[in-house]
Design a protein around this motif. Structure first.
Motif, PDB file in Angstrom:
ATOM      1  N   VAL A  80     -64.651 -41.225 -46.493  1.00 50.02           N
ATOM      2  CA  VAL A  80     -64.219 -40.023 -47.203  1.00 50.02           C
ATOM      3  C   VAL A  80     -64.464 -38.804 -46.308  1.00 50.02           C
ATOM      4  CG1 VAL A  80     -64.564 -38.562 -49.229  1.00 50.02           C
ATOM      5  CG2 VAL A  80     -64.715 -41.053 -49.445  1.00 50.02           C
ATOM      6  N   ARG A  81     -63.402 -38.074 -45.998  1.00 44.06           N
ATOM      7  CA  ARG A  81     -63.488 -36.893 -45.143  1.00 44.06           C
ATOM      8  C   ARG A  81     -63.108 -35.647 -45.935  1.00 44.06           C
ATOM      9  NH1 ARG A  81     -66.379 -37.878 -40.535  1.00 44.06           N
ATOM     10  NH2 ARG A  81     -65.721 -39.860 -39.595  1.00 44.06           N
ATOM     11  N   GLU A  82     -64.008 -34.677 -45.935  1.00 41.46           N
ATOM     12  CA  GLU A  82     -63.713 -33.417 -46.615  1.00 41.46           C
ATOM     13  C   GLU A  82     -62.744 -32.592 -45.769  1.00 41.46           C
ATOM     14  OE1 GLU A  82     -65.997 -29.370 -48.232  1.00 41.46           O
ATOM     15  OE2 GLU A  82     -67.079 -30.907 -47.081  1.00 41.46           O
ATOM     16  N   ARG A  83     -61.704 -32.075 -46.383  1.00 44.89           N
ATOM     17  CA  ARG A  83     -60.777 -31.170 -45.704  1.00 44.89           C
ATOM     18  C   ARG A  83     -61.255 -29.741 -45.958  1.00 44.89           C
ATOM     19  NH1 ARG A  83     -59.573 -36.386 -44.823  1.00 44.89           N
ATOM     20  NH2 ARG A  83     -57.453 -36.725 -44.048  1.00 44.89           N
ATOM     21  N   ARG A  84     -61.898 -29.162 -44.959  1.00 47.12           N
ATOM     22  CA  ARG A  84     -62.488 -27.834 -45.140  1.00 47.12           C
ATOM     23  C   ARG A  84     -61.443 -26.744 -44.917  1.00 47.12           C
ATOM     24  NH1 ARG A  84     -67.958 -28.173 -45.369  1.00 47.12           N
ATOM     25  NH2 ARG A  84     -68.267 -25.994 -44.798  1.00 47.12           N
ATOM     26  N   PRO A  85     -61.471 -25.716 -45.740  1.00 45.35           N
ATOM     27  CA  PRO A  85     -60.474 -24.639 -45.622  1.00 45.35           C
ATOM     28  C   PRO A  85     -60.759 -23.769 -44.400  1.00 45.35           C
ATOM     29  CG  PRO A  85     -62.134 -24.057 -47.250  1.00 45.35           C
ATOM     30  CD  PRO A  85     -62.433 -25.468 -46.827  1.00 45.35           C
ATOM     31  N   PRO A  86     -59.813 -22.913 -44.018  1.00 42.02           N
ATOM     32  CA  PRO A  86     -60.062 -21.975 -42.914  1.00 42.02           C
ATOM     33  C   PRO A  86     -61.257 -21.078 -43.226  1.00 42.02           C
ATOM     34  CG  PRO A  86     -57.724 -22.055 -43.424  1.00 42.02           C
ATOM     35  CD  PRO A  86     -58.420 -22.829 -44.510  1.00 42.02           C
ATOM     36  N   PHE A  87     -61.886 -20.571 -42.170  1.00 39.41           N
ATOM     37  CA  PHE A  87     -63.011 -19.653 -42.335  1.00 39.41           C
ATOM     38  C   PHE A  87     -62.459 -18.262 -42.665  1.00 39.41           C
ATOM     39  CE2 PHE A  87     -66.338 -16.765 -41.155  1.00 39.41           C
ATOM     40  CZ  PHE A  87     -67.509 -17.432 -41.442  1.00 39.41           C
ATOM     41  N   PRO A  88     -62.964 -17.631 -43.723  1.00 38.02           N
ATOM     42  CA  PRO A  88     -62.405 -16.329 -44.151  1.00 38.02           C
ATOM     43  C   PRO A  88     -62.925 -15.150 -43.321  1.00 38.02           C
ATOM     44  CG  PRO A  88     -64.171 -16.987 -45.635  1.00 38.02           C
ATOM     45  CD  PRO A  88     -63.997 -18.136 -44.655  1.00 38.02           C
ATOM     46  N   LEU A  89     -62.756 -15.242 -42.006  1.00 40.82           N
ATOM     47  CA  LEU A  89     -63.198 -14.160 -41.118  1.00 40.82           C
ATOM     48  C   LEU A  89     -62.361 -12.913 -41.401  1.00 40.82           C
ATOM     49  CD1 LEU A  89     -65.098 -13.589 -38.619  1.00 40.82           C
ATOM     50  CD2 LEU A  89     -63.050 -13.970 -37.221  1.00 40.82           C
ATOM     51  N   ILE A  90     -63.035 -11.783 -41.572  1.00 41.05           N
ATOM     52  CA  ILE A  90     -62.341 -10.516 -41.835  1.00 41.05           C
ATOM     53  C   ILE A  90     -62.183  -9.771 -40.514  1.00 41.05           C
ATOM     54  CG2 ILE A  90     -62.365  -8.348 -43.120  1.00 41.05           C
ATOM     55  CD1 ILE A  90     -64.189  -9.714 -45.162  1.00 41.05           C
ATOM     56  N   PHE A  91     -60.962  -9.344 -40.229  1.00 38.96           N
ATOM     57  CA  PHE A  91     -60.670  -8.644 -38.987  1.00 38.96           C
ATOM     58  C   PHE A  91     -60.875  -7.138 -39.161  1.00 38.96           C
ATOM     59  CE2 PHE A  91     -58.969 -12.716 -38.123  1.00 38.96           C
ATOM     60  CZ  PHE A  91     -58.881 -12.845 -36.745  1.00 38.96           C
ATOM     61  N   PRO A  92     -61.034  -6.417 -38.040  1.00 41.45           N
ATOM     62  CA  PRO A  92     -61.211  -4.967 -38.123  1.00 41.45           C
ATOM     63  C   PRO A  92     -60.099  -4.291 -38.922  1.00 41.45           C
ATOM     64  CG  PRO A  92     -61.713  -5.737 -35.909  1.00 41.45           C
ATOM     65  CD  PRO A  92     -61.146  -6.908 -36.653  1.00 41.45           C
ATOM     66  N   LYS A  93     -60.436  -3.141 -39.520  1.00 36.94           N
ATOM     67  CA  LYS A  93     -59.502  -2.411 -40.373  1.00 36.94           C
ATOM     68  C   LYS A  93     -59.287  -0.993 -39.851  1.00 36.94           C
ATOM     69  CE  LYS A  93     -61.087  -4.896 -44.522  1.00 36.94           C
ATOM     70  NZ  LYS A  93     -61.717  -4.753 -45.859  1.00 36.94           N
ATOM     71  N   ASP A  94     -58.148  -0.427 -40.208  1.00 37.97           N
ATOM     72  CA  ASP A  94     -57.894   0.983 -39.926  1.00 37.97           C
ATOM     73  C   ASP A  94     -58.821   1.812 -40.812  1.00 37.97           C
ATOM     74  OD1 ASP A  94     -56.590   3.679 -40.471  1.00 37.97           O
ATOM     75  OD2 ASP A  94     -55.249   2.916 -38.911  1.00 37.97           O
ATOM     76  N   PHE A  95     -59.564   2.738 -40.216  1.00 40.28           N
ATOM     77  CA  PHE A  95     -60.556   3.512 -40.954  1.00 40.28           C
ATOM     78  C   PHE A  95     -59.916   4.343 -42.060  1.00 40.28           C
ATOM     79  CE2 PHE A  95     -62.903   7.550 -41.446  1.00 40.28           C
ATOM     80  CZ  PHE A  95     -64.092   7.054 -41.955  1.00 40.28           C
ATOM     81  N   ASN A  96     -58.747   4.922 -41.812  1.00 42.54           N
ATOM     82  CA  ASN A  96     -58.121   5.824 -42.782  1.00 42.54           C
ATOM     83  C   ASN A  96     -57.383   5.094 -43.892  1.00 42.54           C
ATOM     84  OD1 ASN A  96     -58.979   8.242 -41.506  1.00 42.54           O
ATOM     85  ND2 ASN A  96     -57.355   8.023 -39.981  1.00 42.54           N
ATOM     86  N   THR A  97     -56.734   3.968 -43.562  1.00 39.57           N
ATOM     87  CA  THR A  97     -55.945   3.260 -44.575  1.00 39.57           C
ATOM     88  C   THR A  97     -56.709   2.107 -45.224  1.00 39.57           C
ATOM     89  OG1 THR A  97     -54.986   1.674 -43.011  1.00 39.57           O
ATOM     90  CG2 THR A  97     -53.859   3.797 -43.258  1.00 39.57           C
ATOM     91  N   GLY A  98     -57.747   1.615 -44.547  1.00 31.79           N
ATOM     92  CA  GLY A  98     -58.476   0.468 -45.063  1.00 31.79           C
ATOM     93  C   GLY A  98     -57.725  -0.843 -44.910  1.00 31.79           C
ATOM     94  N   MET A  99     -56.610  -0.813 -44.175  1.00 37.73           N
ATOM     95  CA  MET A  99     -55.791  -2.009 -44.004  1.00 37.73           C
ATOM     96  C   MET A  99     -56.301  -2.837 -42.825  1.00 37.73           C
ATOM     97  SD  MET A  99     -53.566  -1.944 -46.407  1.00 37.73           S
ATOM     98  CE  MET A  99     -52.338  -3.130 -45.856  1.00 37.73           C
ATOM     99  N   GLU A 100     -56.443  -4.152 -43.065  1.00 39.06           N
ATOM    100  CA  GLU A 100     -56.849  -5.073 -42.014  1.00 39.06           C
ATOM    101  C   GLU A 100     -55.740  -5.196 -40.977  1.00 39.06           C
ATOM    102  OE1 GLU A 100     -58.866  -9.559 -41.857  1.00 39.06           O
ATOM    103  OE2 GLU A 100     -57.653  -8.944 -43.570  1.00 39.06           O
ATOM    104  N   MET A 101     -56.110  -5.477 -39.736  1.00 29.90           N
ATOM    105  CA  MET A 101     -55.100  -5.681 -38.694  1.00 29.90           C
ATOM    106  C   MET A 101     -54.066  -6.685 -39.190  1.00 29.90           C
ATOM    107  SD  MET A 101     -57.382  -5.659 -35.198  1.00 29.90           S
ATOM    108  CE  MET A 101     -57.834  -4.072 -34.474  1.00 29.90           C
ATOM    109  N   SER A 102     -52.788  -6.302 -39.119  1.00 30.46           N
ATOM    110  CA  SER A 102     -51.741  -7.041 -39.833  1.00 30.46           C
ATOM    111  C   SER A 102     -51.540  -8.462 -39.343  1.00 30.46           C
ATOM    112  CB  SER A 102     -50.422  -6.267 -39.753  1.00 30.46           C
ATOM    113  OG  SER A 102     -50.031  -6.052 -38.405  1.00 30.46           O
ATOM    114  N   PHE A 103     -51.913  -8.736 -38.085  1.00 33.81           N
ATOM    115  CA  PHE A 103     -51.721 -10.106 -37.594  1.00 33.81           C
ATOM    116  C   PHE A 103     -52.695 -11.085 -38.230  1.00 33.81           C
ATOM    117  CE2 PHE A 103     -54.713  -8.116 -34.616  1.00 33.81           C
ATOM    118  CZ  PHE A 103     -55.755  -9.023 -34.634  1.00 33.81           C
TER     119      PHE A 103
END
Length: 332
Positions: A80-103
Motif C-alpha cells: 500500500v503506497r500513499e499518494r501524497r499531495p503537492p507541498f503547499p509552498l507559498i510564493f512571494p507576493k506583491d506587497f501592494n496587491t497581495g497577489m502571489e506570483m502568478s506562475f
C-alpha cells in the motif's frame, strides 16, 4: 595456514560499506601471509565479489576496490503506497496587491524538492529568500547562510529586513521565534533540519564551483520530506548559477534573477520539473522597497523591436531601443 574463504571476506567488508579498500589492507587485516595460497587467492575472491556487485574495482588495476552498499528492489503495487499531495509552498507576493506570483498556480512543488535561486549580486536574491520565509512562516522554516548571521549573532541588515516585513508575526504566543536561525556557512547538508523548509542564502565554494552540484545533491538527500530553497550567485544574463549547467541537475524549480532596469529586477523561470501550464522561459519584472517588499510585479516579454538586445538597427548604426527603454523587455 588455512585458506581465506569468500564468506570471511564478505564479513570483513560489511562494516566498510561505501568506503575504499586495497588488497594490501585486506591482506594485512585478515593476516594473510605472503607466499600463502590466500595471498594470490584474495585477488580471485575480490574478482568474484566484483561480479556479484559486492565491490567495484577502481578500473586502474591498482588493487583498490569500493565496497558497494547492497541495493534491494523497491516494490510499488504489491504494498500500500500513499499518494501524497503537492507541498503547499507559498510564493512571494506583491506587497501592494497581495497577489502571489502568478506562475505559482502552474508549478507543482513536492516534498523533497529544491527551489534554486541563481541571481546577480545585489538584485534581489535575498528579497525572494526572505519572502519565502515570510509567506511560509507557519511551517517554521530554517535559515542558513552568510546573509543572516555573523558569528553567533544575526546581522543588523537581517534584523532590518525582518522589521520591514511588518505583515508577518515572527513569534508565537509564547514570544518564541517561529523560524530557526542557524549560524552555518558551509557543509549545509550536515545541518539542514529534516522535513522542514530550509532556506540557504547562499552557497559559495570559491575556486571549487564545480562542487556546488554535489552540495545540492547532499542537501536534497538530507531534507527528507522538507523543501530546500537554495540561493546561488549568477553572472548577468546567464541561464545558470555559479557552478555551471550542472547546478540545474538537482533543481526542481529554478528562478533566475537579473537586473531589469536601474531600479527593477527581473525573475525568469528556468528549469521546472513538474507543472500544469506553460511557465518555462517566462519573466516577471518588479521593484523592491526597503530591501524586502516586492512592488509593481508584472509579467514581461522580450521586445520585438530589438529582439531583447536593448539596441536596434538604424541605418548603418545601432541606437538604444526606445520601445523597451533599453531593458530588452516590455510589459506582457
Amino acid at each position: 595456514m588455512r585458506e581465506i574463504t569468500a564468506e570471511e571476506v564478505r564479513e570483513y567488508l560489511k562494516p566498510l560499506l561505501d568506503r575504499e579498500v586495497d588488497l594490501d589492507k585486506v591482506r594485512r587485516d585478515l593476516q594473510i601471509d605472503k607466499g600463502s595460497k590466500s595471498w594470490d587467492g584474495i585477488r580471485v575472491i575480490m574478482f568474484r565479489l566484483a561480479q556479484e556487485k559486492v565491490v567495484k574495482p577502481s578500473g586502474k588495476r591498482d588493487g583498490i576496490y569500493k565496497v558497494l552498499k547492497p541495493v534491494k528492489s523497491v516494490p510499488i503495487f504489491s504494498v500500500v503506497r500513499e499518494r501524497r499531495p503537492p507541498f503547499p509552498l507559498i510564493f512571494p507576493k506583491d506587497f501592494n496587491t497581495g497577489m502571489e506570483m502568478s506562475f505559482a498556480e502552474h508549478v507543482v512543488i513536492r516534498e523533497g524538492d529544491c527551489v534554486l535561486i541563481p541571481g546577480m549580486s545585489n538584485w534581489g536574491k535575498t528579497t525572494l529568500a526572505m519572502n519565502f520565509l515570510a509567506e511560509n512562516i507557519d511551517y517554521h522554516p530554517v535559515l542558513l547562510g552568510n546573509e543572516f548571521t555573523k558569528g553567533d549573532e544575526p546581522t543588523p541588515r537581517f534584523l532590518n529586513r525582518l522589521d520591514a516585513i511588518d505583515w508577518v508575526e515572527w513569534v508565537n504566543s509564547d514570544g518564541q521565534d517561529k523560524f530557526t536561525l542557524l549560524s552555518v556557512y558551509s557543509d549545509f547538508a550536515d545541518y539542514v533540519i529534516k522535513d522542514r523548509i530550509n532556506i540557504i542564502d547562499w552557497v559559495n565554494l570559491p575556486g571549487e564551483y564545480y562542487m556546488i552540484s554535489a552540495v545540492m545533491e547532499g542537501i536534497k538527500q538530507a531534507i527528507g520530506n522538507g523543501i530546500a530553497v537554495v540561493v546561488l550567485q549568477k553572472n548577468p544574463d546567464i541561464e545558470y548559477g555559479r557552478g555551471g549547467w550542472m547546478t540545474k541537475d538537482f533543481a526542481d524549480l529554478e528562478l533566475l534573477v537579473d537586473k531589469h532596469s536601474e531600479t527593477e529586477s527581473r525573475l525568469t523561470i528556468g528549469k521546472v520539473k513538474e507543472y500544469t501550464g506553460h511557465v518555462t522561459g517566462r519573466s516577471w519584472a518588479y521593484g523592491i522597497e526597503k530591501g524586502v517588499r516586492i512592488i509593481n510585479l508584472r509579467e514581461v516579454k522580450r521586445c520585438l523591436r530589438c529582439f531583447g538586445k536593448k539596441w536596434r538597427k538604424q541605418g548603418m548604426t545601432s541606437i538604444p531601443c526606445e520601445n523597451c527603454r533599453q531593458t530588452g523587455f516590455v510589459d506582457a
